[in-house]
Design an enzyme around this catalytic site. Structure first.
Site, short mmCIF file in Angstrom:
data_model
loop_
_atom_site.label_atom_id
_atom_site.label_comp_id
_atom_site.label_asym_id
_atom_site.label_seq_id
_atom_site.Cartn_x
_atom_site.Cartn_y
_atom_site.Cartn_z
N GLY A 1 0.95 -1.05 -0.29
CA GLY A 1 0.13 -0.02 0.04
C GLY A 1 1.00 1.25 -0.05
N CYS A 2 0.04 2.38 -0.08
CA CYS A 2 0.78 3.77 -0.15
C CYS A 2 1.53 4.15 1.06
CB CYS A 2 -0.02 4.65 -1.08
SG CYS A 2 -1.55 4.87 -0.02
N TYR A 3 0.57 4.27 2.09
CA TYR A 3 1.28 4.38 3.32
C TYR A 3 2.34 3.54 3.84
CZ TYR A 3 -2.28 8.04 4.58
OH TYR A 3 -3.17 9.15 4.84
N THR B 1 4.51 1.99 2.05
CA THR B 1 5.65 1.94 1.47
C THR B 1 6.35 3.18 1.83
OG1 THR B 1 4.88 1.29 -0.79
CG2 THR B 1 6.65 2.74 -1.05
N ALA B 2 5.90 4.31 2.27
CA ALA B 2 6.82 5.45 2.72
C ALA B 2 7.13 5.04 4.22
CB ALA B 2 5.66 6.57 2.67
#
Length: 342
Positions: A148-150, A152-153
């Site tokens: 997911g995006c969160y 990954t960061a």
């Protein structure tokens, strides 16, 4: 040429995947499906693809998808797990941009996603597609679960600290902000311009679906259990994620050197100079994670700033990066787009 198909191409990650695949010199788009838009030209829905993608949306059809070398699922949770098994049985590689195969513990997945998982055996097989961690496993995979995006960061920001055991694993904090495209391409009052503009708010403070995925990755990095407080926020921008990460140092170390060495060979992680403050606009449209490390007042608190484009490194770009690895291509192929400014 790699023949690629996309299931569910009408959302924001779907159009971003189309944009990237259309510009990839070694990919031929074969089919793109949408139950709601059957017969509509892709270029009519997404005018940025006019002259680049000549396909029309079609009904999902396994025989058509089985003519591909790889099929991407850009669908809501619950879709990929119903179709991936048949494609895998027919020798097709599957890359899921959704959440169906990210979490290995099925009861945990069912708790957070509110449905019964219909393919637990595939969840056990799937390789978690964070290249900076699982590159070698990705090369051998049949099924890839894109992060997911969160997650990954946050994971890229914490990784060097946890791998080296340099922080208190019981007091990790991730304060993350996302643009409204992270909510998907659907009619929702909360993401209307009049609702989201000139305002910012936290949401899902008591628990967000990405929390167990993030914890799972951090536990793997740390080799032990971790305690994470994760607070997401909605910000009045279209795309981008800014994660501000906090941890307490247990060892004195040159943090700048640590991060530079860990990511030295990673083509899509940019460790910025000491004291830098990365901006989300610096990664807009690019498959890039920019990281900066701070130690306020020289104390024992480390603050890591991690920014990505949620639709690229946080979704479609990472999926394409996985495809490149899977098929033995240059990992950067089709992904060397420079971020858009202003």
């Amino acid at each position: 040429m790699i023949k690629a198909g996309i299931v569910g191409g009408t959302g924001y990650t779907g159009v971003e995947l189309l944009r990237l695949l259309a510009g990839h010199a070694q990919v031929e788009l074969q089919v793109i499906t949408s139950r709601s838009e059957v017969g509509m030209s892709v270029a009519n829905m997404f005018p940025n693809l006019r002259g680049k993608v000549a396909l029309s949306f079609s009904e999902p059809d396994m025989d058509a998808l089985a003519q591909c070398d790889v099929v991407f699922y850009a669908t809501p949770h619950g879709v990929a797990m119903k179709g991936a098994g048949e494609l895998l049985a027919r020798g097709i590689k599957v890359i899921d941009l959704g959440a169906d195969f990210r979490i290995r513990d099925i009861p945990t997945w069912e708790q957070w996603y509110g449905m019964t998982h219909t393919a637990p055996e595939l969840a056990a097989e799937a390789v978690y597609g964070l290249p900076e961690v699982n590159r070698e496993a990705i090369k051998q995979a049949r099924l890839i679960a894109c992060p997911g995006c969160y997650p990954t960061a946050v994971q890229l920001g914490f990784m060097p600290l946890l791998e080296q055991g340099l922080v208190d694993k019981n007091h990790l904090i991730a304060d993350a902000k996302s643009g409204v495209s992270g909510a998907g391409r659907k009619a929702s009052v909360g993401t209307l311009m009049c609702e989201a503009a000139e305002s910012m708010k936290a949401y899902a403070v008591s628990g967000h679906r990405h929390l167990p995925e993030i914890r799972q990755g951090l536990v793997q990095m740390a080799g032990a259990d971790v305690a994470l407080t994760f607070v997401p926020h909605l910000t009045p921008m279209i795309r981008g994620i800014h994660a501000t990460l906090y941890a307490t140092l247990s060892h004195d170390v040159d943090l700048q050197a640590l991060y530079e060495q860990r990511y030295e060979a990673e083509p899509f992680v940019d460790v910025m100079p000491a004291g830098a403050h990365p901006e989300t606009r610096s990664v807009k449209g690019a498959n890039q994670c920019r990281i900066a490390i701070h130690r306020p007042g020289g104390g024992d608190t480390v603050v890591v700033l991690s920014v990505i484009d949620n639709l690229v490194k946080g979704a479609a770009g990472q999926a394409l990066q996985n495809m490149n690895i899977l098929f033995g291509l240059d990992e950067r192929a089709g992904l060397e787009t420079i971020a858009l400014l202003p």
